[in-house]
Design a protein around this motif. Sequence first.
Motif, PDB file in Angstrom:
ATOM      1  N   THR A  58       0.710  -1.400  -0.075  1.00 33.80           N
ATOM      2  CA  THR A  58      -0.082  -0.080  -0.167  1.00 33.80           C
ATOM      3  C   THR A  58       1.042   1.204   0.038  1.00 33.80           C
ATOM      4  O   THR A  58       1.942   1.448   0.663  1.00 33.80           O
ATOM      5  N   TYR A  59       0.360   2.346  -0.717  1.00 35.07           N
ATOM      6  CA  TYR A  59       1.493   3.400  -1.019  1.00 35.07           C
ATOM      7  C   TYR A  59       0.435   4.705  -0.445  1.00 35.07           C
ATOM      8  O   TYR A  59      -0.658   4.796  -0.896  1.00 35.07           O
ATOM      9  N   GLY A  60       1.037   5.609  -0.125  1.00 35.44           N
ATOM     10  CA  GLY A  60       0.560   6.949   0.196  1.00 35.44           C
ATOM     11  C   GLY A  60       0.081   7.493  -1.089  1.00 35.44           C
ATOM     12  O   GLY A  60       0.991   7.464  -1.903  1.00 35.44           O
ATOM     13  N   ASP A  61      -0.865   8.406  -1.162  1.00 44.62           N
ATOM     14  CA  ASP A  61      -1.224   9.147  -2.529  1.00 44.62           C
ATOM     15  C   ASP A  61      -0.066   9.842  -3.057  1.00 44.62           C
ATOM     16  O   ASP A  61       0.173   9.918  -4.435  1.00 44.62           O
ATOM     17  N   SER A  62       0.576  10.486  -2.149  1.00 44.12           N
ATOM     18  CA  SER A  62       1.607  11.468  -2.678  1.00 44.12           C
ATOM     19  C   SER A  62       2.936  10.883  -2.996  1.00 44.12           C
ATOM     20  O   SER A  62       3.977  11.656  -3.640  1.00 44.12           O
ATOM     21  N   VAL A  63       3.135   9.548  -2.816  1.00 45.56           N
ATOM     22  CA  VAL A  63       4.277   8.810  -3.393  1.00 45.56           C
ATOM     23  C   VAL A  63       3.953   7.833  -4.379  1.00 45.56           C
ATOM     24  O   VAL A  63       5.211   7.179  -4.959  1.00 45.56           O
ATOM     25  N   LYS A  64       2.690   7.561  -4.716  1.00 47.44           N
ATOM     26  CA  LYS A  64       2.383   6.756  -5.942  1.00 47.44           C
ATOM     27  C   LYS A  64       3.138   6.762  -6.959  1.00 47.44           C
ATOM     28  O   LYS A  64       3.393   8.087  -7.473  1.00 47.44           O
ATOM     29  N   GLY A  65       3.801   5.905  -7.814  1.00 46.89           N
ATOM     30  CA  GLY A  65       4.491   5.977  -8.923  1.00 46.89           C
ATOM     31  C   GLY A  65       5.929   6.614  -8.804  1.00 46.89           C
ATOM     32  O   GLY A  65       6.842   6.288  -9.805  1.00 46.89           O
ATOM     33  N   ARG A  66       6.328   7.000  -7.569  1.00 42.58           N
ATOM     34  CA  ARG A  66       7.766   7.526  -7.296  1.00 42.58           C
ATOM     35  C   ARG A  66       8.522   6.427  -6.483  1.00 42.58           C
ATOM     36  O   ARG A  66       9.622   6.412  -6.556  1.00 42.58           O
ATOM     37  N   PHE A  67       7.823   5.904  -5.449  1.00 38.72           N
ATOM     38  CA  PHE A  67       8.392   5.332  -4.521  1.00 38.72           C
ATOM     39  C   PHE A  67       8.085   3.624  -4.433  1.00 38.72           C
ATOM     40  O   PHE A  67       6.778   3.516  -4.884  1.00 38.72           O
ATOM     41  N   THR A  68       8.945   2.999  -3.994  1.00 41.56           N
ATOM     42  CA  THR A  68       8.698   1.409  -4.278  1.00 41.56           C
ATOM     43  C   THR A  68       9.316   0.783  -3.049  1.00 41.56           C
ATOM     44  O   THR A  68      10.462   1.050  -2.645  1.00 41.56           O
ATOM     45  N   ILE A  69       8.275  -0.003  -2.409  1.00 41.05           N
ATOM     46  CA  ILE A  69       8.679  -0.610  -1.129  1.00 41.05           C
ATOM     47  C   ILE A  69       9.001  -2.112  -1.545  1.00 41.05           C
ATOM     48  O   ILE A  69       8.284  -2.767  -2.324  1.00 41.05           O
ATOM     49  N   SER A  70      10.219  -2.558  -0.782  1.00 39.07           N
ATOM     50  CA  SER A  70      10.493  -4.022  -0.837  1.00 39.07           C
ATOM     51  C   SER A  70      10.536  -4.579   0.180  1.00 39.07           C
ATOM     52  O   SER A  70      11.067  -3.891   1.426  1.00 39.07           O
ATOM     53  N   ARG A  71      10.510  -6.043   0.295  1.00 36.50           N
ATOM     54  CA  ARG A  71      10.493  -6.575   1.737  1.00 36.50           C
ATOM     55  C   ARG A  71      11.249  -7.792   1.813  1.00 36.50           C
ATOM     56  O   ARG A  71      10.984  -8.755   0.551  1.00 36.50           O
ATOM     57  N   ASP A  72      12.129  -8.291   2.446  1.00 37.02           N
ATOM     58  CA  ASP A  72      12.579  -9.572   2.376  1.00 37.02           C
ATOM     59  C   ASP A  72      12.436 -10.330   3.988  1.00 37.02           C
ATOM     60  O   ASP A  72      12.934  -9.748   5.036  1.00 37.02           O
ATOM     61  N   ASN A  73      11.449 -11.176   3.631  1.00 38.78           N
ATOM     62  CA  ASN A  73      10.918 -11.801   5.163  1.00 38.78           C
ATOM     63  C   ASN A  73      11.899 -12.549   5.955  1.00 38.78           C
ATOM     64  O   ASN A  73      12.169 -12.729   7.087  1.00 38.78           O
ATOM     65  N   ALA A  74      12.812 -13.029   4.939  1.00 39.25           N
ATOM     66  CA  ALA A  74      13.769 -13.924   5.733  1.00 39.25           C
ATOM     67  C   ALA A  74      14.860 -13.124   6.621  1.00 39.25           C
ATOM     68  O   ALA A  74      15.329 -13.825   7.604  1.00 39.25           O
ATOM     69  N   LYS A  75      15.214 -12.007   6.205  1.00 41.09           N
ATOM     70  CA  LYS A  75      16.122 -10.911   6.673  1.00 41.09           C
ATOM     71  C   LYS A  75      15.373 -10.269   7.828  1.00 41.09           C
ATOM     72  O   LYS A  75      16.258  -9.309   8.227  1.00 41.09           O
ATOM     73  N   ASN A  76      14.036 -10.003   7.679  1.00 40.79           N
ATOM     74  CA  ASN A  76      13.416  -8.963   8.443  1.00 40.79           C
ATOM     75  C   ASN A  76      13.995  -7.608   7.956  1.00 40.79           C
ATOM     76  O   ASN A  76      14.003  -6.674   8.926  1.00 40.79           O
ATOM     77  N   THR A  77      13.954  -7.299   6.682  1.00 37.81           N
ATOM     78  CA  THR A  77      14.267  -6.000   6.272  1.00 37.81           C
ATOM     79  C   THR A  77      13.523  -5.546   5.259  1.00 37.81           C
ATOM     80  O   THR A  77      12.439  -6.354   4.663  1.00 37.81           O
ATOM     81  N   VAL A  78      13.200  -4.134   5.169  1.00 38.35           N
ATOM     82  CA  VAL A  78      12.162  -3.480   4.384  1.00 38.35           C
ATOM     83  C   VAL A  78      13.282  -2.434   3.821  1.00 38.35           C
ATOM     84  O   VAL A  78      13.678  -1.644   4.633  1.00 38.35           O
ATOM     85  N   LYS A  79      13.006  -2.112   2.576  1.00 42.31           N
ATOM     86  CA  LYS A  79      13.640  -0.850   1.625  1.00 42.31           C
ATOM     87  C   LYS A  79      12.546  -0.045   1.138  1.00 42.31           C
ATOM     88  O   LYS A  79      11.555  -0.674   0.778  1.00 42.31           O
ATOM     89  N   LEU A  80      12.852   1.060   0.855  1.00 38.94           N
ATOM     90  CA  LEU A  80      12.116   2.052   0.445  1.00 38.94           C
ATOM     91  C   LEU A  80      12.942   2.870  -0.596  1.00 38.94           C
ATOM     92  O   LEU A  80      13.905   3.652  -0.336  1.00 38.94           O
ATOM     93  N   GLN A  81      12.559   2.364  -2.049  1.00 38.01           N
ATOM     94  CA  GLN A  81      13.360   3.179  -3.105  1.00 38.01           C
ATOM     95  C   GLN A  81      12.523   4.428  -3.588  1.00 38.01           C
ATOM     96  O   GLN A  81      11.443   4.221  -3.622  1.00 38.01           O
ATOM     97  N   MET A  82      13.161   5.573  -3.224  1.00 37.32           N
ATOM     98  CA  MET A  82      12.535   6.787  -3.481  1.00 37.32           C
ATOM     99  C   MET A  82      12.853   7.484  -4.618  1.00 37.32           C
ATOM    100  O   MET A  82      14.331   7.880  -4.627  1.00 37.32           O
ATOM    101  N   ASN A  83      12.193   7.400  -5.798  1.00 35.87           N
ATOM    102  CA  ASN A  83      12.812   8.428  -7.227  1.00 35.87           C
ATOM    103  C   ASN A  83      12.103   9.728  -7.310  1.00 35.87           C
ATOM    104  O   ASN A  83      10.980   9.995  -6.539  1.00 35.87           O
ATOM    105  N   SER A  84      12.543  10.528  -8.089  1.00 39.08           N
ATOM    106  CA  SER A  84      11.995  11.848  -8.266  1.00 39.08           C
ATOM    107  C   SER A  84      11.306  12.520  -7.208  1.00 39.08           C
ATOM    108  O   SER A  84      10.422  13.022  -6.759  1.00 39.08           O
ATOM    109  N   LEU A  85      12.478  12.525  -6.025  1.00 38.38           N
ATOM    110  CA  LEU A  85      12.374  13.368  -4.955  1.00 38.38           C
ATOM    111  C   LEU A  85      11.991  14.810  -5.062  1.00 38.38           C
ATOM    112  O   LEU A  85      12.491  15.573  -6.081  1.00 38.38           O
ATOM    113  N   LYS A  86      11.056  15.170  -4.419  1.00 35.20           N
ATOM    114  CA  LYS A  86      10.434  16.585  -4.145  1.00 35.20           C
ATOM    115  C   LYS A  86      10.850  17.248  -3.062  1.00 35.20           C
ATOM    116  O   LYS A  86      10.941  16.548  -2.006  1.00 35.20           O
TER     117      LYS A  86
END
Length: 122
Positions: A58-86
């Motif tokens: 799920t993404y907030g409306d203000s970041v849709k299309g610019r941010f991407t979340i990814s998760r590695d359950n085995a490593k208990n990690t989550v990343k947020l790729q943020m592009n076209s930052l404002k």
Amino acid sequence: QVQLVESGGDLVQAGGSLRLSCVASGSIVSINVMGWYRQAPGKQLEMVAKSSSAPLTTYGDSVKGRFTISRDNAKNTVKLQMNSLKPEDIAVYYCKAEDLKVQVGTRGTDYWGQGTQVTVSS
């Protein structure tokens, strides 16, 4: 003891990119949802993106299309790729683990990281 540690916050020019990372450590059995929230100066906490174990993102409306979340359950990690930052993306970004269980059959607890600062220059 469970800890969430974020990294990756920095100063970047408008239009640039950053990638935030969060690692949950400790005696963890499962995490239902991992996500990112942010709080800009003088504003309320805002949900940026979250990933459930379904899996469902799920993404907030203000970041849709610019941010991407990814998760590695085995490593208990989550990343947020943020592009076209404002400049309006300037905030402290917090990692959150929802319904984190340290023991099978027990009720989960929510945990927060300490936050990482993202600054965007115009």
